[in-house]
Motif scaffolding. Structure first.
Motif, mmCIF file in Angstrom:
data_model
loop_
_atom_site.group_PDB
_atom_site.id
_atom_site.type_symbol
_atom_site.label_atom_id
_atom_site.label_comp_id
_atom_site.label_asym_id
_atom_site.label_seq_id
_atom_site.Cartn_x
_atom_site.Cartn_y
_atom_site.Cartn_z
ATOM 1 N N ALA A 162 -12.425 32.459 -53.096
ATOM 2 C CA ALA A 162 -12.407 31.280 -53.965
ATOM 3 C C ALA A 162 -12.557 31.679 -55.428
ATOM 4 O O ALA A 162 -11.865 31.145 -56.316
ATOM 5 C CB ALA A 162 -13.519 30.312 -53.552
ATOM 6 N N ASP A 163 -13.451 32.627 -55.700
ATOM 7 C CA ASP A 163 -13.628 33.087 -57.085
ATOM 8 C C ASP A 163 -12.348 33.724 -57.619
ATOM 9 O O ASP A 163 -11.973 33.534 -58.790
ATOM 10 C CB ASP A 163 -14.770 34.096 -57.155
ATOM 11 C CG ASP A 163 -16.146 33.465 -56.921
ATOM 12 O OD1 ASP A 163 -16.268 32.232 -57.096
ATOM 13 O OD2 ASP A 163 -17.078 34.199 -56.554
ATOM 14 N N SER B 273 -16.525 24.213 -55.930
ATOM 15 C CA SER B 273 -17.706 24.769 -56.587
ATOM 16 C C SER B 273 -17.386 26.079 -57.304
ATOM 17 O O SER B 273 -18.058 26.439 -58.278
ATOM 18 C CB SER B 273 -18.819 24.991 -55.557
ATOM 19 O OG SER B 273 -18.462 25.993 -54.622
ATOM 20 N N ALA B 274 -16.338 26.778 -56.831
ATOM 21 C CA ALA B 274 -15.915 28.015 -57.494
ATOM 22 C C ALA B 274 -15.024 27.742 -58.704
ATOM 23 O O ALA B 274 -14.692 28.676 -59.447
ATOM 24 C CB ALA B 274 -15.175 28.910 -56.504
ATOM 25 N N ALA C 262 -9.791 30.997 -58.358
ATOM 26 C CA ALA C 262 -10.167 30.273 -59.574
ATOM 27 C C ALA C 262 -9.829 31.099 -60.818
ATOM 28 O O ALA C 262 -9.283 30.571 -61.801
ATOM 29 C CB ALA C 262 -11.653 29.932 -59.538
ATOM 30 N N LEU D 297 -16.439 24.320 -51.156
ATOM 31 C CA LEU D 297 -16.623 25.695 -51.607
ATOM 32 C C LEU D 297 -15.621 26.036 -52.700
ATOM 33 O O LEU D 297 -15.970 26.647 -53.724
ATOM 34 C CB LEU D 297 -16.483 26.648 -50.415
ATOM 35 C CG LEU D 297 -16.682 28.146 -50.679
ATOM 36 C CD1 LEU D 297 -17.306 28.818 -49.467
ATOM 37 C CD2 LEU D 297 -15.364 28.834 -51.025
ATOM 38 N N SER E 12 -16.183 32.964 -50.279
ATOM 39 C CA SER E 12 -16.630 32.741 -51.658
ATOM 40 C C SER E 12 -15.943 33.685 -52.624
ATOM 41 O O SER E 12 -15.534 33.287 -53.729
ATOM 42 C CB SER E 12 -18.149 32.913 -51.746
ATOM 43 O OG SER E 12 -18.818 31.948 -50.952
ATOM 44 N N ARG E 13 -15.787 34.961 -52.221
ATOM 45 C CA ARG E 13 -15.073 35.916 -53.088
ATOM 46 C C ARG E 13 -13.621 35.490 -53.273
ATOM 47 O O ARG E 13 -13.081 35.555 -54.388
ATOM 48 C CB ARG E 13 -15.134 37.325 -52.485
ATOM 49 C CG ARG E 13 -16.467 38.033 -52.673
ATOM 50 C CD ARG E 13 -16.332 39.534 -52.393
ATOM 51 N NE ARG E 13 -15.859 39.783 -51.037
ATOM 52 C CZ ARG E 13 -16.643 39.919 -49.981
ATOM 53 N NH1 ARG E 13 -17.957 39.802 -50.119
ATOM 54 N NH2 ARG E 13 -16.127 40.175 -48.789
#
Length: 431
Positions: free
Chosen positions: A264-265, A298-299, A268, A295, A261-262
Motif C-alpha cells: 500500500a505504501d 490509511s496509506a 501511494a 488499509l 502495508s508495504r
C-alpha cells in the motif's frame, strides 16, 4: 455553508454547452432538494453546469422546474470498472440456454448499450469499460463499444479501455500491434492483464510504453497477491501521467498485514489509484474478495469502487449499481456512509480524469436525486432515482410500495397501513 451564488470556478473553462447558454436560455430548477448537510435548497442548472444554489423557494425558473421534496441530491456516481463487451451474457452459458452469446459486433453493441443504460439508470453518468482486443475477435468488440459511445452521446460518457491478453514473445507481437491500433481507433485508456502473460513485467512495460506514446491513462487488471510484482509495477508506473489505475486487487486482502502495508505504501508513493469491486469479481480476477480499502486509504492510496461484471459468467447476478457498492463498503468494510459514497462518486470521477462535482454554483451539472431523508437511508433503500447529466434529466426510476388493506387495522390501532408514496400530494417530481 452559505448559499452558492452564480459563479464559475476559475480553473474550469466553459464547455460547448455552457458557451451556447445565454441569460435567456431555459434553465432547469430542482426545487426543495435536500443536501447531505441537511439544507433544503433550490438548484438552478444552465447549460451543463450549476448556475445557482439557494434556500428552498428562492430561485425562479426560466424553464422547467422539478419538485424534489423528499429527495436527497448528490453528485452523480461514475463507474470506473465495467465490462460492457461481456455484459448480459450469463444466460447464454448455463444449461438450457439457447447457445453461446453472439460475438458479432452488432450484438456486442446492443448488449453494451443496454448495460450502459442500466448503469445510467442507477446513476452512473460516466463509465469506464474494459474491452478485450486481439485473439480471434480482433478489434470487433472495441468497434462495438465505440458504437455504444456514439449512440449514448449526450446521455452518458463511455470510455473504453483496450485490454489485450498477451503482449510479450512471439504470441504477443500481433496483440501489441493491435493495441496500438486500438488507441488510434479511439480507446480512451490502455489496459491489460499482466497476471495472464508469461512475462508480467514485460507486459506492463509494453503497456506503459504505448500509453506514454499516446498520452493515455493506464488501467490494469491484477489480483495484487504478489508483493514483488506490485513493487516492480509501482516503480515502473511512478510519475506516469495522466495516471495509472489497478484493480480489483482482491489478493491484497490475503497477504500478511506487513506485506500488504508495504504494498500500500508503494502504491501511494507511485500515485497509483486502486479500484475495488465490492459487488463481486470480474473476468480475469482470481479472487472474489474486496481489496483492503481501509488499509489502502490509511496509506494514502486513492481508492475508488466499481461494479465489475454485470450479469456475465464472472458474476451472473451483477447489478452494476454504484449505490449498492457504497452500501457494501459501509456495511462490510467499515467505512462511514459519506466515505463509502465518495468512493463511487468523487474519487471514481477523479480516477476517470473527470472534474470534481459539488452541489455548488459553477460545478458540472452531474447529479443524482434519490428518494430518502439522508445518506444512510439512501444507501439502505435507494429505489426512486432521477439522474442528471449535462444539465438535463436523462433517466428516472420511480418505485411505490403499497400494502393491502387488512381487517386487523382497527384492532392494531394503526388506522390503515402505510404506503411508501409521495411525501404529500404535490411532492412528486414533475416537470
Amino acid at each position: 455553508m452559505p448559499d452558492s451564488q452564480p459563479r464559475r470556478p476559475d480553473d474550469n473553462a466553459p464547455d460547448s454547452a455552457d458557451a451556447a447558454a445565454t441569460a435567456d436560455s431555459p434553465a432547469l430548477v430542482l426545487g426543495a432538494a435536500r443536501l447531505v448537510d441537511g439544507r433544503a435548497v433550490d438548484v438552478r442548472l444552465s447549460g451543463s453546469r450549476i448556475e445557482a444554489v439557494g434556500t428552498a423557494g428562492s430561485l425562479t425558473a426560466r424553464g422547467p422546474r422539478i419538485d424534489l421534496r423528499g429527495y436527497l441530491l448528490l453528485p452523480a456516481p461514475a463507474e470506473p470498472h465495467a465490462h460492457s463487451d461481456t455484459a448480459l451474457t450469463a444466460d447464454s452459458a448455463g444449461p438450457g440456454s439457447p447457445g453461446p452469446a453472439s460475438h458479432r459486433a452488432e450484438d456486442i453493441q446492443r448488449r453494451a448499450t443496454e448495460a450502459a443504460l442500466l448503469q445510467l439508470g442507477h446513476g452512473a453518468t460516466a463509465l469506464r469499460t474494459h474491452v478485450r482486443v486481439g485473439d480471434v475477435q480482433g478489434l470487433a468488440p472495441l468497434e462495438a463499444v465505440l458504437g455504444t459511445r456514439r449512440a449514448l452521446r449526450g446521455l452518458a460518457d463511455v470510455m473504453p479501455v483496450a485490454v489485450p491478453r498477451l503482449l510479450t514473445g512471439v504470441a504477443g507481437a500481433d496483440s501489441l500491434a493491435m493495441l496500438r491500433d486500438a488507441v488510434k481507433m479511439g480507446a480512451a485508456v490502455v489496459g491489460g492483464c499482466p497476471d495472464l502473460d508469461p512475462d508480467p513485467t514485460g507486459y506492463t512495460e509494453a503497456v506503459l510504453e504505448i500509453a506514454a506514446e499516446h498520452g493515455c491513462p493506464v488501467d490494469l487488471h491484477t489480483d495484487g497477491d504478489d508483493p514483488a510484482r506490485l513493487a516492480r509495477l509501482a516503480a515502473m508506473a511512478a510519475g506516469l501521467r495522466p495516471g495509472v489505475t489497478l484493480g480489483p486487487c482482491g489478493g491484497l486482502a490475503h497477504l500478511p498485514l506487513d506485506a500488504a502495508s508495504r504494498a500500500a505504501d508503494q502504491l501511494a508513493a507511485a500515485g497509483i489509484t486502486v479500484v475495488c469491486l465490492p459487488q463481486g469479481g470480474c473476468a480475469g480476477a482470481e479472487r472474489r474478495t474486496t481489496a483492503p480499502v481501509r488499509l489502502l486509504r490509511s496509506a494514502g492510496v486513492r481508492v475508488a469502487a466499481g461494479s465489475g461484471a454485470l450479469r456475465d459468467t464472472a458474476n451472473p447476478v451483477g447489478r452494476g449499481d454504484p449505490l449498492e457498492a457504497a452500501y457494501l463498503l459501509a456495511s462490510q468494510s467499515g467505512l462511514r456512509t459519506e466515505q463509502a459514497y465518495a468512493l463511487v462518486s468523487t474519487t471514481a470521477r477523479a480516477a476517470l480524469g473527470l472534474p470534481d462535482v459539488r452541489v455548488e454554483a459553477g460545478f458540472p451539472a452531474e447529479l443524482l436525486a434519490v428518494r430518502g431523508v439522508g445518506l444512510s437511508a439512501v444507501l439502505s433503500l435507494a429505489y426512486s432515482r432521477i439522474v442528471i447529466h449535462g444539465g438535463r434529466v436523462v433517466a428516472r426510476t420511480s418505485a411505490v410500495r403499497e400494502y393491502c388493506d387488512s381487517d386487523g387495522d382497527a384492532a392494531t390501532g394503526l388506522g390503515g397501513l402505510p404506503r411508501q408514496g409521495r411525501p404529500d400530494s404535490g411532492a412528486g417530481p414533475r416537470n
